[in-house]
Design a protein around this motif. Structure first.
Motif, short mmCIF file in Angstrom:
data_model
loop_
_atom_site.label_atom_id
_atom_site.label_comp_id
_atom_site.label_asym_id
_atom_site.label_seq_id
_atom_site.Cartn_x
_atom_site.Cartn_y
_atom_site.Cartn_z
N UNK A 96 0.83 -1.20 0.00
CA UNK A 96 0.00 0.00 0.00
C UNK A 96 0.87 1.25 0.00
N UNK A 97 1.92 1.24 0.78
CA UNK A 97 2.83 2.38 0.82
C UNK A 97 3.44 2.62 -0.55
N UNK A 98 3.90 1.56 -1.20
CA UNK A 98 4.49 1.68 -2.54
C UNK A 98 3.47 2.20 -3.55
N UNK A 99 2.22 1.73 -3.42
CA UNK A 99 1.17 2.19 -4.33
C UNK A 99 0.98 3.69 -4.22
N UNK A 100 0.89 4.19 -2.98
CA UNK A 100 0.69 5.62 -2.79
C UNK A 100 1.89 6.43 -3.24
N UNK A 101 3.09 5.92 -3.01
CA UNK A 101 4.28 6.65 -3.44
C UNK A 101 4.27 6.85 -4.96
N UNK A 102 3.95 5.80 -5.70
CA UNK A 102 3.92 5.91 -7.15
C UNK A 102 2.78 6.81 -7.61
N UNK A 103 1.62 6.67 -6.98
CA UNK A 103 0.46 7.49 -7.36
C UNK A 103 0.72 8.97 -7.09
N UNK A 104 1.30 9.29 -5.95
CA UNK A 104 1.60 10.68 -5.61
C UNK A 104 2.68 11.25 -6.51
N UNK A 105 3.66 10.44 -6.87
CA UNK A 105 4.69 10.88 -7.81
C UNK A 105 4.06 11.19 -9.17
N UNK A 106 3.07 10.39 -9.56
CA UNK A 106 2.37 10.64 -10.82
C UNK A 106 1.61 11.96 -10.76
#
Length: 295
Positions: A120-130
């Protein structure tokens, strides 16, 4: 008509479009749809349909360039990921305790409940970077669990705070878009009221949707006035084309939004008596002629 439209385009009051209002054509032709949205007179958009670094199957940087070419800013991106805590290895003794008490081991402590799974942490990191790559000002989550345990709301308070912290590290703001269910009373208060009170005021904001709020019986103008500092955006959303149901007083709402300095205002359409493009264009024209809109 074209001459009037051209004149209005040059003096647009700065209304945005919630892009899921035209989802189908965004998938078919994202650049063409964004160009058409810009030609209607919209100046900004909120994007949706995020999947693995893309929105509408377009990479973040490419979508940004498409928007800029059409004279549009991407103010926000909608991101939805339910809370999921990290799995903790349990012993036979833990299992016995859980079975006897009926409560999962580790759920009684709010701090333990905020420990996110690495996925979940990795998902949010990528989404926020996008979102940052799209040059967004904020991101918005618009889903909340339907089945609520005694711990769920507290878990989501901490979950939203954590996402808000991750967003802040990237120069973004995190917001929650409540639906009718979150505005309705559960006992003495609503989920919206609990979240706005308990979430970190420097990390979590809210998007107010006029249809969802009206459907729940919420005093929209009173809510804007009371919570102006926590409302990052307003969605003008009607029962079909904005301004034509005569159920929601958009003139009064926009007047209050101006007084409360709500800068981000978006039109949202989800029910279509006409083709979607016609609905969102007509919605914009209906809003532009309101007395409260200064042109």
């Amino acid at each position: 008509t074209e001459a009037v439209d051209d004149a209005l385009r040059d003096v647009s009051p700065g209304f945005g479009l919630f892009l899921p209002s035209v989802d189908a054509t965004m998938y078919d032709s994202p650049s063409g749809t964004l160009y058409e949205v810009g030609q209607m007179g919209y100046t900004k958009v909120e994007a949706g349909c995020y999947i693995n670094g893309t929105a509408y199957n377009v990479k973040a940087e490419e979508l940004l360039q498409m928007a800029k070419s059409s004279g549009l800013k991407i103010s926000g991106l909608h991101l939805n990921k339910f809370y999921e805590k990290a799995k903790v290895a349990t012993t036979e003794a833990d299992d016995a305790t859980e079975e006897a008490s009926g409560e999962a081991v580790g759920e009684s402590n709010a701090e333990e409940a905020t420990f996110l799974s690495p996925a979940i942490t990795a998902w949010w990191e990528k989404a926020l970077d996008s979102a940052k790559a799209m040059e967004c000002r904020y991101v918005t989550m618009s889903q909340f669990p339907e089945e609520l345990s005694a711990h769920t709301i507290e878990e989501y308070v901490q979950y939203f705070n954590l996402i808000g912290e991750m967003a802040a590290e990237r120069g973004l703001r995190f917001s929650f878009h409540p639906s009718k269910a979150e505005y309705q009373l559960r006992g003495e208060s609503s989920i919206f009221e609990v979240l706005i009170e308990r979430c970190d005021k420097e990390r979590v904001w809210f998007v107010l949707d006029t249809f969802e709020a009206h459907n729940a019986g919420l005093d929209i103008c009173g809510t804007i006035k009371q919570h102006a500092k926590r409302i990052i955006a307003l969605h003008l959303h009607d029962y079909d084309i904005v301004g034509e149901s005569e159920k929601i007083d958009f003139n009064r709402i926009l007047s209050q939004a101006e007084q409360s300095k709500i800068e981000e205002v978006f039109i949202e359409v989800r029910s279509y008596p006409l083709p979607p493009q016609h609905c969102v264009e007509r919605s914009l024209r209906n809003v532009e002629i309101l007395d409260s809109v200064k042109i």
